[in-house]
Design an enzyme around this catalytic site. Structure first.
Site, PDB file in Angstrom:
ATOM      1  N   GLU A  48     -19.643  38.137 -89.856  1.00 44.41           N
ATOM      2  CA  GLU A  48     -19.575  38.948 -91.066  1.00 44.41           C
ATOM      3  C   GLU A  48     -18.082  39.136 -91.356  1.00 44.41           C
ATOM      4  O   GLU A  48     -17.333  39.550 -90.467  1.00 44.41           O
ATOM      5  CB  GLU A  48     -20.235  40.308 -90.805  1.00 44.41           C
ATOM      6  CG  GLU A  48     -20.479  41.072 -92.077  1.00 44.41           C
ATOM      7  CD  GLU A  48     -21.088  42.455 -91.833  1.00 44.41           C
ATOM      8  OE1 GLU A  48     -21.563  42.717 -90.715  1.00 44.41           O
ATOM      9  OE2 GLU A  48     -21.055  43.258 -92.778  1.00 44.41           O
ATOM     10  N   ARG A 273     -23.699  39.664 -74.920  1.00 44.13           N
ATOM     11  CA  ARG A 273     -22.363  39.661 -75.513  1.00 44.13           C
ATOM     12  C   ARG A 273     -21.306  39.889 -74.431  1.00 44.13           C
ATOM     13  O   ARG A 273     -21.595  40.424 -73.369  1.00 44.13           O
ATOM     14  CB  ARG A 273     -22.251  40.671 -76.652  1.00 44.13           C
ATOM     15  CG  ARG A 273     -22.450  42.124 -76.297  1.00 44.13           C
ATOM     16  CD  ARG A 273     -22.061  43.028 -77.484  1.00 44.13           C
ATOM     17  NE  ARG A 273     -22.711  42.651 -78.733  1.00 44.13           N
ATOM     18  CZ  ARG A 273     -22.090  42.588 -79.923  1.00 44.13           C
ATOM     19  NH1 ARG A 273     -20.813  42.848 -80.025  1.00 44.13           N
ATOM     20  NH2 ARG A 273     -22.746  42.275 -81.002  1.00 44.13           N
ATOM     21  N   LYS A 283     -15.597  45.290 -83.784  1.00 49.44           N
ATOM     22  CA  LYS A 283     -14.688  45.259 -84.931  1.00 49.44           C
ATOM     23  C   LYS A 283     -14.424  46.658 -85.466  1.00 49.44           C
ATOM     24  O   LYS A 283     -13.325  46.973 -85.885  1.00 49.44           O
ATOM     25  CB  LYS A 283     -15.281  44.388 -86.042  1.00 49.44           C
ATOM     26  CG  LYS A 283     -15.018  42.915 -85.849  1.00 49.44           C
ATOM     27  CD  LYS A 283     -15.576  42.109 -87.003  1.00 49.44           C
ATOM     28  CE  LYS A 283     -17.059  41.850 -86.804  1.00 49.44           C
ATOM     29  NZ  LYS A 283     -17.632  40.914 -87.761  1.00 49.44           N
TER      30      LYS A 283
HETATM   31  P1  ATP Z   1     -18.825  43.579 -83.799  1.00 48.77           P
HETATM   32  O1  ATP Z   1     -19.881  44.437 -83.205  1.00 48.77           O
HETATM   33  O2  ATP Z   1     -17.635  43.368 -82.953  1.00 48.77           O
HETATM   34  O3  ATP Z   1     -18.484  43.934 -85.188  1.00 48.77           O
HETATM   35  P2  ATP Z   1     -20.646  41.725 -84.736  1.00 48.77           P
HETATM   36  O4  ATP Z   1     -21.732  41.211 -83.871  1.00 48.77           O
HETATM   37  O5  ATP Z   1     -20.973  42.734 -85.739  1.00 48.77           O
HETATM   38  O6  ATP Z   1     -19.473  42.156 -83.817  1.00 48.77           O
HETATM   39  P3  ATP Z   1     -20.478  39.447 -86.351  1.00 48.77           P
HETATM   40  O7  ATP Z   1     -19.436  39.070 -87.300  1.00 48.77           O
HETATM   41  O8  ATP Z   1     -21.801  39.839 -86.870  1.00 48.77           O
HETATM   42  O9  ATP Z   1     -19.887  40.573 -85.448  1.00 48.77           O
HETATM   43  O10 ATP Z   1     -20.636  38.347 -85.217  1.00 48.77           O
HETATM   44  C1  ATP Z   1     -20.608  36.969 -85.395  1.00 48.77           C
HETATM   45  C2  ATP Z   1     -21.224  36.323 -84.192  1.00 48.77           C
HETATM   46  O11 ATP Z   1     -20.454  36.654 -83.041  1.00 48.77           O
HETATM   47  C3  ATP Z   1     -22.612  36.844 -83.955  1.00 48.77           C
HETATM   48  O12 ATP Z   1     -23.440  35.755 -83.650  1.00 48.77           O
HETATM   49  C4  ATP Z   1     -22.465  37.781 -82.799  1.00 48.77           C
HETATM   50  O13 ATP Z   1     -23.621  37.853 -82.059  1.00 48.77           O
HETATM   51  C5  ATP Z   1     -21.291  37.170 -82.042  1.00 48.77           C
HETATM   52  N1  ATP Z   1     -20.575  38.173 -81.261  1.00 48.77           N
HETATM   53  C6  ATP Z   1     -20.031  39.322 -81.698  1.00 48.77           C
HETATM   54  N2  ATP Z   1     -19.497  40.041 -80.700  1.00 48.77           N
HETATM   55  C7  ATP Z   1     -19.702  39.321 -79.567  1.00 48.77           C
HETATM   56  C8  ATP Z   1     -19.400  39.515 -78.179  1.00 48.77           C
HETATM   57  N3  ATP Z   1     -18.762  40.604 -77.758  1.00 48.77           N
HETATM   58  N4  ATP Z   1     -19.763  38.553 -77.309  1.00 48.77           N
HETATM   59  C9  ATP Z   1     -20.396  37.456 -77.726  1.00 48.77           C
HETATM   60  N5  ATP Z   1     -20.721  37.207 -79.003  1.00 48.77           N
HETATM   61  C10 ATP Z   1     -20.390  38.122 -79.927  1.00 48.77           C
HETATM   62 MG    MG Z   2     -22.030  42.753 -87.337  1.00 51.93          MG
END
Ligand code: ATP
Ligand code: MG
Length: 560
Positions: A48, A273, A283
């Site tokens: 995102e 994760r 983020k």
């Molecule tokens: P955050 O919680 O840090 O904002 P998010 O999951 O909301 O992370 P996205 O932009 O939706 O961030 O994530 C893009 C991809 O990265 C998704 O497939 C998500 O599952 C993966 N991802 C995000 N954080 C991690 C992590 N700590 N370890 C492994 N994969 C991750």
């Molecule tokens: Mg997200």
């Protein structure tokens, strides 16, 4: 909530053995069973665009791209931009740059918003099938009706609306007839489902917001759980890899595609994760640090963002090695940040040149060295890698050594310089401390030493051995440099402000051998016996070096 067990085979404690990959096992089975009728394995990384990527994302990027590579398949970069409010093109650009920098090339570059028309049509199909309805309940009422883990939910009083009414209300939503929150489109599934995600989840909400891609064209926006399976299916994704918190959403993912009668629907696979000690990873928390001014920005070298790691001097190779070593697991765990540091050291060990840099300098005067004399010595650039050659360094009777390399009253097992003791100056001669000169305040102003000309390094005629080798710089030609020492951002692996490490950045002055003047911004060195440093890229008026990683590992569990 998903049951999360700890201590899975690939948890942080078992890093010695090669990481097995349960995702590849699933793909192998799908290929054996020809589930996708000969189509190539297709994955995607779907961020995102609401912030900068962090090392957790790097794990996901690594997993998706290397999985596609392994099976000679494809991998897309897709921006999941279904939430108009928090997203920004600045983030889109930084994410693209980060994925490229990590060394991956996407096959297709897409935006979820490219599919808004198609998603809308899909919603009409669901309404016509009687599988979706427009609900007038408020967000709060929907919550109340939803029930709990132990109690079933209640059906909305608007659930019985006719297909015609739903179609016309949904069109009204799209045309902006209603205010934000006045109506939503919901799936009609099962309010008694043990899985709360299946209790008539919201598919569309009204948001009168400007979207970075589609402007003001849309007044309704799809929810993630509805949009994501459609995005995957449109792109022909075969294996949709996501993090564990979506495990309970998988039945909804499958429901959407089943109701839309999508042929060969993608399979969602969840993995744990990445969590790292001594830092924060979401983020949202990282944005808070930036907004509060706790760090300089998203690319502050202390940040676990890809941009921060890059500015810190960590290479993409080290990050990829780290991702490979941690592997993928089906259970959440926290990885010791020392493992990342270990990968960084391993990566730099043989590829960077070393330089002598002295902290807390102590002046050394060699009393038997020819008065006013000097000579040029050749020093090895990398003791482990002769192909990096040698450099010249001026040696004279006035030098500086590191404050840590002298003790007036040595502790037990101290083999460096102390009164009466002899050490080797790396690449030069043996010196012996004869006398300690102090100023009126009692501080050491110089060490008076003698040297033995017969012990010149490389001469091969050393008569005796010494236990300590220390480094030095020539006093007259040494350069004053600024050294930024970074420590962990967080005292613990918590995201709370109170856990912020107040000493995560210390700036000190140091003396470097004169060849440091050649260092170009972005160049990496080992400061001999101190650590790995990179010449700062953002300052060129003065020589500033940022700590990449220290030399000593606190990581005991890794056997190399
Ligand atoms: P955050 O919680 O840090 O904002 P998010 O999951 O909301 O992370 P996205 O932009 O939706 O961030 O994530 C893009 C991809 O990265 C998704 O497939 C998500 O599952 C993966 N991802 C995000 N954080 C991690 C992590 N700590 N370890 C492994 N994969 C991750
Ligand atoms: Mg997200």
């Amino acid at each position: 909530m998903a049951e999360i067990k700890s201590g899975d085979a690939n948890g942080a404690g078992n890093l010695e053995r090669p990481a097995s990959n349960f995702i590849h096992n699933i793909i192998d089975r799908d290929l054996r069973e020809n589930r996708y009728e000969g189509r190539p394995v297709y994955t995607r990384f779907p961020p995102e665009p609401n912030g900068y990527l962090h090392i957790g994302h790097a794990k996901s990027i690594y997993l998706n791209f290397t999985t596609a590579e392994k099976y000679s398949g494809k991998c897309n970069l897709r921006f999941d931009d279904t939430n108009p409010v928090k997203e920004d093109t600045e983030y889109v650009e930084s994410i693209k740059a980060d994925v490229r920098w990590l060394g991956f090339k996407w096959d297709g570059l897409f935006f979820a918003s490219d599919y808004f028309d198609r998603m809308y049509e899909c919603a009409l199909i669901l309404i016509k099938k009687g599988r979706a309805f427009v609900d007038d309940l408020s967000a709060e009422e929907i919550r109340q009706y939803r029930g709990t883990l132990t109690e079933p939910g209640r059906e909305s009083p608007f659930r019985g609306r006719s297909v015609e009414e739903n179609l016309s209300l949904f069109e009204g939503m799209k045309e902006g007839k209603y205010a934000d929150g006045e109506k939503v489109l919901r799936a009609k599934i099962d309010m008694a489902s043990p899985n709360i995600n299946m209790r008539d989840p919201v598919l569309y909400r009204i948001a009168r917001a400007e979207h970075h891609n589609t402007g003001d064209k849309w007044r309704v926006y799809p929810m993630y759980d509805y949009a994501h399976p459609i995005e995957d299916a449109i792109e022909g994704i075969t294996h949709s890899i996501c993090t564990l918190e979506f495990e309970d959403h998988r039945p909804l993912y499958d429901w959407v595609l089943a109701e839309l009668e999508w042929p060969l629907p993608p399979r969602q696979i969840e993995f744990a994760r990445l969590n790292l000690t001594n830092t924060v990873m979401s983020k949202r928390s990282l944005k808070e640090l930036v907004d509060n001014g706790d760090v300089e920005g998203w690319d502050d070298p202390r940040m676990p963002t890809v941009a921060g790691l890059r500015r810190r001097g960590i290479t993409p190779e080290a990050i990829r090695d780290f991702c490979e070593r941690i592997g993928v697991a089906k259970a959440n765990s926290t990885v010791d940040i020392a493992l990342l540091e270990h990968c960084v050291r391993e990566d730099l060990r043989r590829r960077v040149e070393s330089r002598n840099v002295v902290e807390n300098p102590v002046r050394v005067v060699i009393t038997n060295y020819p008065e006013g004399g000097a000579e040029t010595l050749r020093l090895e650039n990398n003791g482990e890698n002769p192909s990096l050659g040698t450099r010249s360094a001026r040696f004279s009777g006035e030098l500086y050594i590191d404050g840590d390399d002298f003790m007036e009253k040595p502790v037990k097992k101290y083999f460096r310089l102390f009164p009466g003791n002899e050490v080797r100056l790396k690449g030069a001669y043996f010196i012996k401390c004869e006398d300690v000169v102090k100023d009126s305040a009692g501080n050491i102003s110089e060490l008076r030493c003698t040297y033995d000309p017969a012990t010149k390094s490389g001469g091969g005629n050393e008569q005796r051995k010494v236990k300590g080798t220390i480094h030095w710089v020539d006093a007259k030609t040494a350069m004053r440099i600024k050294v930024r020492k970074y420590d962990y951002l967080m005292l613990e692996g918590e995201s709370s402000e109170s856990a912020l490490n107040p000493d995560s950045l210390r700036e000190i002055e140091a003396f470097a051998e004169s060849s440091i003047t050649d260092a170009k911004p972005g160049e990496r060195y080992q400061f001999f016996r101190h650590g790995y440093y990179m010449a700062d890229e953002t300052t060129d008026s003065e020589k500033v070096f940022n700590l990449i990683v220290g030399l000593k590992s606190s990581w005991k569990k890794v056997t190399v």
